[in-house]
Design an enzyme around this catalytic site. Structure first.
Site, PDB file in Angstrom:
ATOM      1  N   ALA A 137       0.828  -1.207   0.000  1.00 31.71           N
ATOM      2  CA  ALA A 137       0.000   0.000   0.000  1.00 31.71           C
ATOM      3  C   ALA A 137       0.860   1.254   0.000  1.00 31.71           C
ATOM      4  CB  ALA A 137      -0.936  -0.013   1.202  1.00 31.71           C
ATOM      5  N   ASP A 138       1.919   1.243   0.793  1.00 36.37           N
ATOM      6  CA  ASP A 138       2.810   2.403   0.843  1.00 36.37           C
ATOM      7  C   ASP A 138       3.432   2.696  -0.514  1.00 36.37           C
ATOM      8  OD1 ASP A 138       2.919   3.435   3.557  1.00 36.37           O
ATOM      9  OD2 ASP A 138       3.772   1.524   4.128  1.00 36.37           O
ATOM     10  N   MET A 139       4.002   1.671  -1.129  1.00 38.36           N
ATOM     11  CA  MET A 139       4.732   1.900  -2.377  1.00 38.36           C
ATOM     12  C   MET A 139       3.790   2.232  -3.529  1.00 38.36           C
ATOM     13  SD  MET A 139       7.925  -0.775  -2.214  1.00 38.36           S
ATOM     14  CE  MET A 139       6.972  -2.242  -1.854  1.00 38.36           C
TER      15      MET A 139
END
Length: 404
Positions: A176-178
């Site tokens: 999700a972050d990337m």
């Protein structure tokens, strides 16, 4: 003469952990000057994440920091001080883009939010990354969020795992972050392009939740079309789909239509399975895996991964070996594509890492500068601001020095 496409673009990055740093590292890989603003007392928390590699000089570098912060510059600012706030404002005044992923409201309380920074200019592109967005008054507004929370909320975790009778599993770390970092970069580039035509910047409100819901397309499409909720385990319409064992490991494939199944059936020496009503359609195969799976798995287990892939590809079936990190690191195709940079770190020596997957015909190579030491660029960057040495020392939390 070849050049990098974002040369001349200055980005101020008030960032930590993954989503903001991943976004700005891709911008830095494309040639942008990324100035990472960190706390004087330790900087980005990922500077001490494991694993770490120690150099002969005793200095350690975190792999978790290395993955998201190459090709950047680092300055330290104490944003609890008036001098730090003043220096930050002056620094942003020199920038084209700001990227920040602090908790919603944090920068506004400090007087350095989007409205504050654009009061006297309207050409700043400001990307604010958060878990659930910056819109006030919504049900999840202001919630703190890490990757795992967003993966669960967005439904990605619900469909990840072996079967519906087993608990959900988290997919790859940092997904999700990337992904959100990449989407933020995409919107930054759109905004820079639009600014060339209009002269106007904008606020980009990037939500990890929005991003992962958009990525979770297939379950939501199924729900919209059928009213049903799909979960972990085999697909109801396509089979085979997944990882299958060979003599020396696994291959991965999906058979998305019956033409492709006809090719698979012929390849494994069972052409009759293409016309048998029990196996002729994806839905039939999904409903009764025993009708085809024993024949396919027996064929695969008599072959190595390379042999199975070669025969299936010759039959027109896209398939891939399930590679681990050592396979990928040794992949001759990726090496020939130039997907790895050899970063020369002053403390730990050479580190070979994948870079942003740019392949532009006339671009200079992706730079391979190592991660910046905390505050290493204070003198170069902050020394150019309109602050005297005493105020700069207070702004940075320490005397203005050049880090080794």
């Amino acid at each position: 003469m070849s050049r990098l496409p974002l040369e001349g673009v200055r980005v101020v990055a008030l960032e930590q952990y993954i989503s903001g740093p991943y976004c700005t590292m891709w911008l830095a890989d494309a040639g942008a000057e990324v100035i990472k603003v960190e706390r004087p007392d330790g900087g980005d928390p990922r500077r001490v994440f494991m694993p770490q590699r120690q150099g002969d000089n005793g200095e350690s570098v975190s792999g978790g920091f290395f993955s998201f912060n190459r090709n950047k510059k680092s300055v330290t600012l104490d944003l609890r001080s008036d001098e730090g706030i003043e220096a930050y404002r002056q620094l942003v005044a020199t920038a084209d883009v700001v990227v920040e992923n602090l908790r919603p409201g944090a920068v506004d309380k400090l007087g350095i939010g989007y409205a504050d920074l654009t009061a006297d200019r309207d050409d700043l592109v400001y990307a604010a990354i958060s878990g659930y967005g910056r819109t006030e008054g919504l049900p999840f507004a202001g919630r703190p969020a890490f990757d795992a929370a967003i993966l669960g909320m967005s439904g990605i975790t619900h469909v990840t795992g072996g079967s519906a009778d087993r608990p959900p599993e988290l997919p790859m770390y940092g997904l999700a972050d990337m992904t959100t970092g990449i989407l933020a970069g995409y919107q930054i580039l759109m905004s820079l392009f639009d600014r060339e035509r209009t002269g106007q910047g904008r606020l980009i409100d990037v939500s990890m939740y929005d991003t992962m819901v958009a990525l979770n397309e297939r379950p939501l499409m199924h729900h919209a079309f059928t009213g049903k909720v799909i979960t972990r385990g085999p697909d109801a319409f396509q089979a085979p789909m997944g990882a299958y064992e060979c003599a020396d490991g696994f291959i991965s494939l999906v058979v998305p239509n019956d033409l492709m199944w006809r090719r698979v059936a012929a390849c494994i020496g069972r052409p009759e399975l293409a016309d048998d009503p029990a196996t002729a359609t994806g839905a039939a195969r999904a409903a009764d895996p025993d009708s085809y799976l024993p024949a396919m798995t027996a064929w695969l287990r008599e072959r190595t991964r390379a042999q199975a892939v070669a025969e299936l590809e010759a039959a027109g079936v896209p398939v891939g070996i399930v590679q681990d990190s050592s396979d990928i690191a040794a992949c001759p195709h990726l090496e020939a594509r130039g997907m790895f940079v050899r970063v020369q770190d002053p403390d730990i020596g050479e580190v070979r890492m994948p870079h942003a997957p740019f392949a532009l015909s006339d671009s200079a190579p992706v730079p391979a500068r190592s991660v910046p030491r905390l505050g290493a660029d204070n003198e170069e960057i902050l020394g150019a601001l309109e602050l005297d040495q005493d105020r700069l020392a207070r702004a940075t939390g320490a005397a203005l020095t050049t880090a080794p």
